[in-house]
Design a protein around this motif. Structure first.
Motif, PDB file in Angstrom:
ATOM      1  N   GLU A  30       0.803  -1.139  -0.105  1.00  0.00           N
ATOM      2  CA  GLU A  30       0.236  -0.156   0.082  1.00  0.00           C
ATOM      3  C   GLU A  30       0.895   1.398  -0.130  1.00  0.00           C
ATOM      4  O   GLU A  30       0.811   2.087  -0.749  1.00  0.00           O
ATOM      5  N   THR A  84       0.943   4.154  -3.424  1.00  0.00           N
ATOM      6  CA  THR A  84       0.594   5.484  -3.008  1.00  0.00           C
ATOM      7  C   THR A  84       1.669   6.358  -3.085  1.00  0.00           C
ATOM      8  O   THR A  84       1.603   7.374  -3.711  1.00  0.00           O
ATOM      9  N   THR A 114      -6.913   4.081  -6.583  1.00  0.00           N
ATOM     10  CA  THR A 114      -7.649   5.119  -7.380  1.00  0.00           C
ATOM     11  C   THR A 114      -6.700   6.141  -7.885  1.00  0.00           C
ATOM     12  O   THR A 114      -5.616   5.958  -7.255  1.00  0.00           O
ATOM     13  N   ARG A 124      -5.794   7.817  -3.537  1.00  0.00           N
ATOM     14  CA  ARG A 124      -6.689   8.080  -2.461  1.00  0.00           C
ATOM     15  C   ARG A 124      -7.321   6.885  -1.658  1.00  0.00           C
ATOM     16  O   ARG A 124      -7.455   6.677  -0.513  1.00  0.00           O
ATOM     17  N   ARG A 125      -7.762   5.904  -2.429  1.00  0.00           N
ATOM     18  CA  ARG A 125      -8.367   4.361  -1.871  1.00  0.00           C
ATOM     19  C   ARG A 125      -7.375   3.581  -2.501  1.00  0.00           C
ATOM     20  O   ARG A 125      -6.979   3.436  -3.833  1.00  0.00           O
ATOM     21  N   THR A 126      -7.294   2.507  -1.655  1.00  0.00           N
ATOM     22  CA  THR A 126      -6.253   1.166  -2.196  1.00  0.00           C
ATOM     23  C   THR A 126      -6.690  -0.073  -1.786  1.00  0.00           C
ATOM     24  O   THR A 126      -7.552  -0.251  -0.792  1.00  0.00           O
ATOM     25  N   LEU A 177     -13.271  -0.342  -4.145  1.00  0.00           N
ATOM     26  CA  LEU A 177     -12.846   1.023  -4.753  1.00  0.00           C
ATOM     27  C   LEU A 177     -14.052   1.805  -5.340  1.00  0.00           C
ATOM     28  O   LEU A 177     -13.676   3.051  -5.669  1.00  0.00           O
TER      29      LEU A 177
END
Length: 166
Positions: free
Chosen positions: A67, A71, A133, A137-139, A166
């Motif tokens: 993660e 990111t 995303t 922002r979202r994983t 997601l």
């Protein structure tokens, strides 16, 4: 081998220096040549690492590090601006391509109307992936042992999982 020839350092050293340390990935490494073990504890027995894996994808990591990797990569913490642009540049592909990859090697997919970027891999009996995303922002990180499951069925399950998350 190109990395080692150009830098004069081992592939594993370059992974640590250029990726793991800058992003604080404490549980990500490239095993030494000939090391076919997977350190414990593990959630499930994925079998031994194939000896050919090495730089082809023989890195080992855990979910929090994956993660942090995706990111950091998406937010521009690893690459220079020109390289970052390549990460998102999509080459022309033949019609009907299932998987699309940027010139920088990052997968791009649209799932349920959401654009996601991903890195996936498999080794032995296991498969894993990290999806995010735009901008990270979202994983979602997944790791599966798809014993006896058809590849297309497994792909469908992963797409459904990513779409729901997601």
């Amino acid at each position: 081998m190109v990395v080692e020839k150009v830098t004069g350092r081992s592939y594993a050293d370059e992974i640590r220096r250029r990726i793991a340390r800058p992003l604080g990935l404490r549980h990500t490494y490239s095993p030494k040549p000939g090391d076919r073990t997977v350190p414990g504890p593990v959630l499930a027995d994925g079998g031994e690492i194939e000896p050919w894996a090495w730089a082809e994808g023989g890195m080992l990591s855990n979910a929090p590090d994956l993660e942090r990797f995706i990111t950091g990569l998406l937010r521009g913490r690893l690459l220079k601006p020109a390289q970052q642009r390549q990460l998102f540049a999509m080459p022309a592909l033949s019609e009907g391509a299932v998987d699309r990859f940027s010139t920088g090697g990052l997968m791009r997919a649209e799932i349920g109307g959401t654009v996601v970027r991903a890195k996936t891999g498999s080794m032995g009996r296991s498969t894993s992936g990290v999806f995010a995303t735009e901008g990270g922002r979202r994983t979602l990180v997944h790791s599966l042992l798809p014993a006896g499951v058809d590849r297309d069925l497994m792909r469908g399950r992963v797409v459904a999982l990513v779409g729901a998350a997601l």
